[in-house]
Design an enzyme around this catalytic site. Sequence first.
Site, short mmCIF file in Angstrom:
data_model
loop_
_atom_site.label_atom_id
_atom_site.label_comp_id
_atom_site.label_asym_id
_atom_site.label_seq_id
_atom_site.Cartn_x
_atom_site.Cartn_y
_atom_site.Cartn_z
N ASN A 1 -13.12 10.48 -0.01
CA ASN A 1 -13.83 9.56 -1.74
C ASN A 1 -13.42 8.30 -0.01
OD1 ASN A 1 -14.47 11.47 -2.80
ND2 ASN A 1 -11.74 11.82 -3.91
N CYS B 1 0.59 -1.45 -0.14
CA CYS B 1 -0.07 -0.25 0.35
C CYS B 1 1.28 1.50 -0.13
CB CYS B 1 -0.77 -0.04 1.37
SG CYS B 1 -2.01 1.36 1.64
N CYS C 1 0.72 3.25 3.04
CA CYS C 1 1.65 2.84 4.28
C CYS C 1 2.50 3.66 4.45
CB CYS C 1 1.41 1.09 4.34
SG CYS C 1 -0.56 0.56 5.03
N HIS D 1 -8.73 14.06 2.29
CA HIS D 1 -8.46 15.39 1.54
C HIS D 1 -8.48 16.63 1.86
CE1 HIS D 1 -7.54 13.17 -2.62
NE2 HIS D 1 -9.48 12.14 -2.21
N HIS E 1 -6.62 3.38 0.80
CA HIS E 1 -5.97 3.22 2.50
C HIS E 1 -6.91 4.81 2.77
CE1 HIS E 1 -2.08 3.37 5.24
NE2 HIS E 1 -3.26 4.44 5.22
N HIS F 1 -8.07 8.17 3.65
CA HIS F 1 -7.25 9.67 3.13
C HIS F 1 -8.46 10.30 3.41
CE1 HIS F 1 -7.66 7.63 -0.49
NE2 HIS F 1 -8.01 9.37 -1.12
N ASP G 1 -0.56 16.61 -1.94
CA ASP G 1 -1.36 15.50 -3.06
C ASP G 1 -0.26 15.67 -4.53
OD1 ASP G 1 -4.20 14.19 -3.74
OD2 ASP G 1 -2.94 14.63 -5.16
P1 5GP Z 1 -9.25 9.44 -4.17
O1 5GP Z 1 -9.19 9.54 -5.65
O2 5GP Z 1 -8.49 7.95 -4.34
O3 5GP Z 1 -9.76 9.96 -3.11
O4 5GP Z 1 -7.00 10.28 -3.91
C1 5GP Z 1 -6.18 9.22 -3.71
C2 5GP Z 1 -5.18 10.91 -4.28
O5 5GP Z 1 -3.97 10.51 -3.96
C3 5GP Z 1 -5.35 11.68 -5.86
O6 5GP Z 1 -5.52 12.95 -5.10
C4 5GP Z 1 -3.82 11.51 -6.46
O7 5GP Z 1 -3.24 12.18 -6.79
C5 5GP Z 1 -3.03 11.17 -4.70
N1 5GP Z 1 -1.95 9.71 -4.48
C6 5GP Z 1 -1.45 8.91 -5.52
N2 5GP Z 1 -0.65 8.08 -4.84
C7 5GP Z 1 -0.04 9.13 -4.37
C8 5GP Z 1 1.93 9.40 -3.81
O8 5GP Z 1 2.09 8.23 -4.43
N3 5GP Z 1 1.95 10.22 -3.36
C9 5GP Z 1 1.18 11.50 -2.72
N4 5GP Z 1 1.83 12.33 -2.54
N5 5GP Z 1 -0.58 11.91 -3.36
C10 5GP Z 1 -0.45 10.65 -4.11
ZN ZN Z 2 -2.47 1.25 4.02
#
Ligand code: 5GP
Ligand code: ZN
Length: 119
Positions: free
Chosen positions: A85, A4, A7, A100, A96, A98, A30
Amino acid sequence: MSDCIFCKIANHEIESDYVYEDDQVTAFRDMNPLAPVHVLVVPKRHYANLVDGVPAETLAALVHGVDEVAKATGVDKTGFRVIANTGDDAGQTVHHLHLHVLGGRKLTDEGPEGAGHAE
Ligand code: 5GP
Ligand code: ZN
């Protein structure tokens, strides 16, 4: 979870642009920001989403993390949006938990920041 990405970022196996950290949560910018301030607040322990049996203590720690991020980035003074989300229809791409934290400009009701991810 060994495979992950959040993680790994939360526990510094992979480094990121950190904004806040304590013993329970990590906050980092992000990589695809949708606003001048776009920070993700995650628990150090793995939960798939907001309703994956997250202990109340962890939920409180996440809210505290949001507060610290808002102060560190200055959006505590101007306002900000918090989005979790959850599942496919919401467009959750990283499984995982999160939060925003979006701010630094006037946010609209429509558009990608309304869902917290790019279309
Ligand atoms: P979700 O659509 O799952 O709510 O948002 C996932 C967010 O994680 C996205 O806005 C994406 O840009 C961000 N994200 C995905 N992988 C990484 C990463 O490796 N590093 C960082 N800093 N952000 C990430
Ligand atoms: Zn995780």
